[in-house]
Design a protein around this motif. Structure first.
Motif, PDB file in Angstrom:
ATOM      1  N   ASN A   1     -72.400 106.204 -47.971  1.00 28.18           N
ATOM      2  CA  ASN A   1     -71.132 105.902 -47.314  1.00 28.18           C
ATOM      3  C   ASN A   1     -71.152 105.979 -45.799  1.00 28.18           C
ATOM      4  O   ASN A   1     -70.463 105.248 -45.129  1.00 28.18           O
ATOM      5  N   GLU A   2     -71.922 106.917 -45.287  1.00 26.70           N
ATOM      6  CA  GLU A   2     -71.766 107.158 -43.851  1.00 26.70           C
ATOM      7  C   GLU A   2     -72.960 107.864 -43.223  1.00 26.70           C
ATOM      8  O   GLU A   2     -73.837 108.374 -43.912  1.00 26.70           O
TER       9      GLU A   2
ATOM     10  N   TYR B   1     -69.877 114.584 -40.705  1.00 25.96           N
ATOM     11  CA  TYR B   1     -69.883 113.232 -41.254  1.00 25.96           C
ATOM     12  C   TYR B   1     -69.051 112.332 -40.345  1.00 25.96           C
ATOM     13  O   TYR B   1     -67.868 112.595 -40.101  1.00 25.96           O
ATOM     14  N   TYR B   2     -69.674 111.277 -39.859  1.00 29.22           N
ATOM     15  CA  TYR B   2     -69.037 110.443 -38.830  1.00 29.22           C
ATOM     16  C   TYR B   2     -67.859 109.633 -39.349  1.00 29.22           C
ATOM     17  O   TYR B   2     -66.812 109.564 -38.702  1.00 29.22           O
ATOM     18  N   GLU B   3     -68.026 109.006 -40.521  1.00 28.49           N
ATOM     19  CA  GLU B   3     -66.978 108.126 -41.051  1.00 28.49           C
ATOM     20  C   GLU B   3     -65.736 108.942 -41.414  1.00 28.49           C
ATOM     21  O   GLU B   3     -64.632 108.654 -40.959  1.00 28.49           O
ATOM     22  N   SER B   4     -65.955 109.994 -42.199  1.00 28.04           N
ATOM     23  CA  SER B   4     -64.800 110.786 -42.637  1.00 28.04           C
ATOM     24  C   SER B   4     -64.422 111.865 -41.613  1.00 28.04           C
ATOM     25  O   SER B   4     -63.498 112.623 -41.843  1.00 28.04           O
TER      26      SER B   4
END
Lengths: 169, 662
Positions: free
Chosen positions: B460-461, B498-501
Motif C-alpha cells: 500500500n505505501e 507510514y507515509y500514505e496513512s
C-alpha cells in the motif's frame, strides 16, 4: 475477558516452559556479567562445581579449607606441598589425561611446582606416561595418591631426581 | 556444603585485611555525631590531630588540592554526581577513613592523612594499620607530599608484604572469556585479571593468580535474581584465586575460548595496582549488571594503576565485556601481547580437523561405546593415528566427566581408566604445536549497540523505519567475534512511519529474542532452539498495523557439513501464543514449522532464505505462510547494508536499511 486470560496463561506457560528448556543443558555456568546472566538466572557456581569434582573429601577436604589460613606460619616446603596437592586435586582430570598423552600444560605446571627445570619437562612427561598404570592404578586413585606414586617415580629417575629439587621433603 | 569460600580465597593467608569491626548502625551514629560536632564544635578529638607533622601534611595536601587530583578520585572510586558533587562507587564503609568519605573527597583526604599517624599500639587484635589497609593511597600521598616515613608511626604490614612476596607480580594480563556452545547469552563474555608472577613461563601460566570481580548472589528465585541484579542489590567483591581454577571453569567445564591480553604496565604501575587490589579486598560495591559489572570494575582498577588511561567514562547505557576489551586495545601501546587459549572442545576440534573420515568414524564409535577400543577398526590404526583419535576422545571424556553432577569420593577419576591406560601404552607423544582459532578476539567484533535506519515499501505505501537495541548481536549481522548463526537481542525496538496513512506505528518490541542454530553433529547432538517475547505487529489480519503481545519458542535441528562450510540448513517446530483485543476472543495460540538456509560469502556477505507455516487452532483460528529473504553486506566492521523481502500470507514488503554498530 476470560479467554484473554487463557491466552495470557498459555503465553506465560510457553515462556516459563522455554526458560526451563534453556536452563537445562549441562555446563551452564556464569554467562558473564552482561544481561545474559540475567536471562539465565542463577547458575551453578563454578567454584561449587569444582569443589564437587575435586577430591575434597577425607584428608584433602581439610586441606582445601585450611589452605586459606593454616599455612600462614608453615614452612616453605609444606606450603609447596599444599600448593601441589590443591593444584593436583583441582586439575586432576586434566593431569591424568596429559600424563597418558605424555605432555601438556598442566603437567608442565606440576613439574615446575616440583622445581624441575624447564628442559626436564619432557622427561617428566615421559616417566608419567611410561609408568601411568603404576601412578594411577584405577578409578579410585585419589589425586594425593597419584602425587605420592609420581614422586616415587621421580626419585627413582636418574636425571629428574637431580633436577626436580622440590620432590624431596 | 562445599568449602566454596575456602576455594575462592585459596591463596595463602586470607588475602585481604579485615579492618574495622564497626557495624553499619554504629556508623550512622558516628556520622550523626560528626554532624553534631560540625554544628556544635568537636565532641571528640582524634589523637592524630595533635600531631604537628600530620597537620602540616594536611595543610600541604589542601594547598595542592590533592582531593581534586584525578588519581585521588580514582583511588577512592569517586564519580561525579548529577548535582556536581562526588560519590564513591565503593559501598563498604571500611573503604573510607572519614565517615563522610563516600561523598566528600576532601574529608576523606584529611582523615586518611591523619589516620596514617594512628598509634600501632592502639590497634585491636587482628586490626591492620591504615598505612597497610590503604596501601595504594599511602604510596601516592607519600610521593605527592614527599612524606618522611621516619616521622610516621612504624606500621609493620607483614601480611601485605607476605602477600606481595608470594605473588611476585611481574606483569598483568586481562582475560576475556568467549562464548560457549549452544548458548548465545554467553556471547557477552566475562573479563578478569591475571597477575603474572616472576619466573612463570608460557608453560606455567596456570599457576599464576587471577583477580576477579563478581556478584555474590543469594537467591534461587529467577525474578529476584533479575530484580536484584538490575538495581544493585547484590554485593560485588574482588577475589584472588589461582588462575587454573578459572581455566578449569571456563576452558574445560564450559568450553569457552579465552583471550589473554598482556598489558604494558611499568613495575611501578603494577605495584600500585597490587596495592589497590589489596585495598579493594576490604570493601564491596553494589553490583549492577549493566553498569557497575565485572568489566567496568576491571577498567577502574587499571585506571588506578595508570591514571593517564581514561577507560571507564565513555559508556553509553551499558558496559559490556566485549566493549571494554575494545577500549583497551584502542589505547596506544597498552597491549603488549595477545594470546589465544583454546577451550577443551576447540582443542578437540583441532584434532578432528586433522582426521580422515575413517578416523572420525572410529571416534564417533568410541563416543557411543568405550568398548570400541577393543575392536577392529580402532585396533587396525597405526600408533600416531591411535594417539590422535584417543587424544580427541580424551578431550571429549574430560569435558563430559566435568559436566557430571555429583561426585563419588570413591571414584575421583572422571575419565575411564581403560582409555587412559591404552593411551599411555602407545608411548607416543603427538607433536602438534599449531593452534587453530575457533573464535575471533572481541576487539574485532562489531559494536554491541545497533541503530538501524531503513526505508521500505509494502503493498500500500512507503514507510520509514528506525530501530535500536543496546545488546548484542542479530543473526544477520557480521559474525566475527560472535557465535556463528546465533542471535541475542535484548530490548530491541523497531518503529515505523507510514507515509500514505501518515501514521507512526510500533513495528516490534522484543524484550528478548534469542536464536541458537548449533549444527547437529554425532558427538554432542545439540539441538537448535529459539525464543522471543514482546510486542509484534499482526500482519495477516487487516487491523491497521495493530500490535499484539506475543511469545514464541522453537526447537529443531541445524545441518552444517563441517565447521568451515559456508552454509547451514535448519528446521524447527514452533509454538506461539498471541494476545490482542483485535483478535477474535482476544487471543490465538498454536504452532507450526519453520526452516531455511543461511549462507556466508566470506565475512562480509550473508544471505538468509527461510519460510514458516503457522496454524492457530485456539482463539482466533487462523493460519499463514511467511517467506523471508535477506541479504547483508558489511563494508566495514561497524556498518552494514541490508536488503530484505518478506511475503506474509498474501502481503509483500521490502526494506532497505543501513545498520550502525557502536
Amino acid at each position: 475477558m476470560k479467554k484473554y486470560l487463557i491466552g495470557s496463561a498459555i503465553l506465560f506457560t510457553l515462556v516459563a516452559f522455554s526458560g526451563m528448556a534453556i536452563a537445562h543443558p549441562a555446563g551452564y555456568g556464569d554467562a558473564g556479567c552482561g544481561p545474559g546472566s540475567l536471562v539465565f538466572g542463577k547458575k551453578r557456581d563454578g567454584a561449587q562445581l569444582l569443589a564437587a569434582m575435586m577430591d575434597i573429601y577425607g584428608t584433602s577436604h581439610s586441606t582445601a579449607i585450611t589452605f586459606g589460613t593454616s599455612n600462614c606460619g608453615a614452612d616453605k616446603l609444606s606450603r609447596k606441598r599444599q600448593e601441589r596437592e590443591t593444584f593436583a586435586s583441582i586439575n586432576y582430570n586434566s593431569l591424568v589425561k596429559e600424563m597418558a598423552a605424555g605432555k601438556g600444560e598442566n603437567l608442565d605446571s606440576l613439574a615446575s611446582m616440583y622445581g624441575c627445570s624447564q628442559d626436564s619437562y619432557g622427561d617428566f612427561g615421559s616417566i608419567a606416561q611410561e609408568n601411568f598404570g603404576t601412578i594411577v592404578k584405577d578409578e579410585s586413585t585419589s589425586s594425593k595418591e597419584m602425587l605420592g606414586s609420581l614422586e616415587q617415580q621421580i626419585s627413582g629417575h636418574a636425571l629428574l631426581s637431580k633436577t626436580c629439587t622440590g620432590v624431596i621433603g | 556444603m562445599y568449602p566454596r569460600d575456602a576455594l575462592i580465597s585459596l591463596f595463602s593467608c586470607p588475602p585481604f585485611p579485615k579492618t574495622s569491626t564497626l557495624r553499619y548502625p554504629i556508623r550512622i551514629i558516628i556520622s550523626f555525631l560528626t554532624l553534631v560536632s560540625l554544628l556544635c564544635g568537636p565532641l571528640w578529638a582524634q589523637p592524630s590531630e595533635t600531631n604537628p607533622y600530620a597537620e602540616q601534611l594536611v595543610q600541604q595536601a589542601l594547598k595542592k588540592q590533592l582531593d581534586q587530583k584525578r588519581q585521588w578520585l580514582l583511588l577512592i572510586h569517586y564519580k561525579e554526581t548529577w548535582l556536581g558533587g562526588y560519590e564513591s562507587e565503593a559501598d563498604g564503609m571500611d573503604f573510607f577513613n572519614s565517615p563522610d568519605g563516600k561523598t566528600d573527597p576532601k574529608a576523606e583526604l584529611i582523615a586518611t592523612i591523619r589516620n596514617f599517624f594512628k598509634d600501632p599500639e592502639s590497634l585491636k587484635p587482628k586490626e591492620e594499620h591504615p598505612q597497610c589497609n590503604f596501601a595504594a593511597r599511602y604510596k601516592w600521598l607519600k610521593r605527592e607530599l614527599s612524606i618522611d616515613p621516619g616521622q610516621l608511626p612504624n606500621a609493620e604490614c607483614s601480611r601485605l608484604t607476605k602477600w606481595l612476596t608470594q605473588l611476585e607480580p611481574q606483569s598483568v594480563t586481562l582475560i576475556f572469556s568467549s562464548f560457549y556452545m549452544n548458548n548465545p547469552a554467553s556471547m557477552f563474555g566475562h573479563t578478569f585479571l591475571r597477575i603474572d608472577s616472576k619466573g612463570k613461563t608460557n608453560h606455567t601460566q596456570l599457576s599464576n593468580y587471577g583477580v576477579n570481580y563478581a556478584a555474590t548472589t543469594d537467591t534461587q528465585s529467577m525474578l529476584l535474581y533479575v530484580f536484584k541484579g538490575l538495581f544493585g542489590y547484590f554485593k560485588g567483591t574482588f577475589s584472588v584465586f589461582p588462575y587454573y581454577l578459572k581455566v578449569q571453569e571456563y576452558s574445560n567445564m564450559e568450553s569457552r575460548d579465552l583471550w589473554e591480553y598482556q598489558l604494558n604496565f611499568t613495575p611501578d604501575q603494577i605495584d600500585t595496582l597490587m596495592l589497590h587490589i589489596w585495598e579493594l579486598g576490604a570493601t564491596h560495591f553494589d553490583y549492577y549488571y549493566f553498569q557497575e559489572n565485572c568489566s567496568y570494575h576491571m577498567l577502574t582498577v587499571l585506571e588506578v594503576a595508570n591514571p593517564d588511561l581514561e577507560l571507564s567514562d565513555d559508556f553509553f547505557i551499558s558496559v559490556q565485556p566485549v566493549d571494554t576489551v575494545k577500549i583497551l586495545t584502542e589505547q596506544e601501546g597498552l597491549i603488549s601481547k595477545i594470546t589465544y587459549r583454546p577451550a577443551i572442545l576447540s582443542r578437540m576440534e583441532r584434532k578432528t580437523d586433522q582426521m580422515k573420515d575413517a578416523e572420525k568414524d572410529i571416534l564417533y564409535d568410541l563416543v557411543e561405546n568405550t568398548d570400541a577400543i577393543k575392536e577392529d577398526p580402532y585396533q587396525q590404526l597405526n600408533t600416531p593415528q591411535k594417539a590422535l583419535v584417543l587424544d580427541a576422545y580424551l578431550d571429549y571424556l574430560e569435558y563430559k566427566g566435568l559436566g557430571k553432577e555429583g561426585f563419588d569420593p570413591k571414584k575421583p577419576l572422571r575419565i575411564p581408566h581403560a582409555i587412559l591406560l591404552e593411551r599411555s601404552k602407545l608411548k607416543y607423544k603427538r607433536q602438534d604445536t599449531e593452534v587453530t582459532q575457533f573464535s575471533a578476539p572481541p576487539e574485532t567484533a562489531h559494536g554491541t549497540d545497533q541503530l538501524r535506519l531503513g526505508v521500505g515499501v509494502n503493498d500500500n505505501e512507503v514507510f520509514q523505519e528506525i530501530a535500536y537495541h543496546p545488546t548484542l548481536h542479530d543473526i544477520m549481522a557480521r559474525e566475527v567475534g560472535y557465535k556463528e548463526d546465533s542471535q541475542f537481542l535484548f530490548l530491541d525496538i523497531v518503529a515505523r512511519y507510514y507515509y500514505e496513512s501518515k501514521k507512526y506505528r510500533l513495528e516490534r518490541f522484543r524484550l528478548l529474542d534469542i536464536i541458537s542454530l548449533t549444527p547437529y553433529e554425532p558427538i554432542f547432538k545439540k539441538p537448535s532452539w529459539k525464543i522471543n517475547l514482546g510486542v509484534d505487529t499482526i500482519r495477516d489480519l487487516d487491523c491497521d498495523y495493530c500490535n499484539s503481545f506475543k511469545g514464541n519458542i522453537g526447537y529443531g535441528y541445524t545441518y552444517k557439513p563441517n565447521h568451515r562450510s559456508p552454509y547451514i540448513l535448519f528446521v524447527m517446530a514452533e509454538l506461539e501464543a498471541e494476545a490482542s483485543d483485535k483478535l477474535e476472543d482476544d487471543h490465538r495460540a498454536g504452532g507450526g514449522v519453520s526452516g531455511g538456509l543461511f549462507i556466508n560469502f566470506g565475512e562480509n556477505w550473508k544471505l538468509q532464505l527461510s519460510a514458516e507455516y503457522k496454524r492457530f487452532p485456539l482463539g482466533n483460528t487462523s493460519e499463514y505462510v511467511r517467506y523471508d529473504s535477506k541479504l547483508r553486506f558489511s563494508p566495514a566492521k561497524d556498518v552494514d547494508l541490508r536488503l530484505e523481502y518478506q511475503r506474509f500470507d498474501q502481503k509483500d514488503q521490502g526494506l532497505f536499511s543501513i545498520n550502525l554498530f557502536f
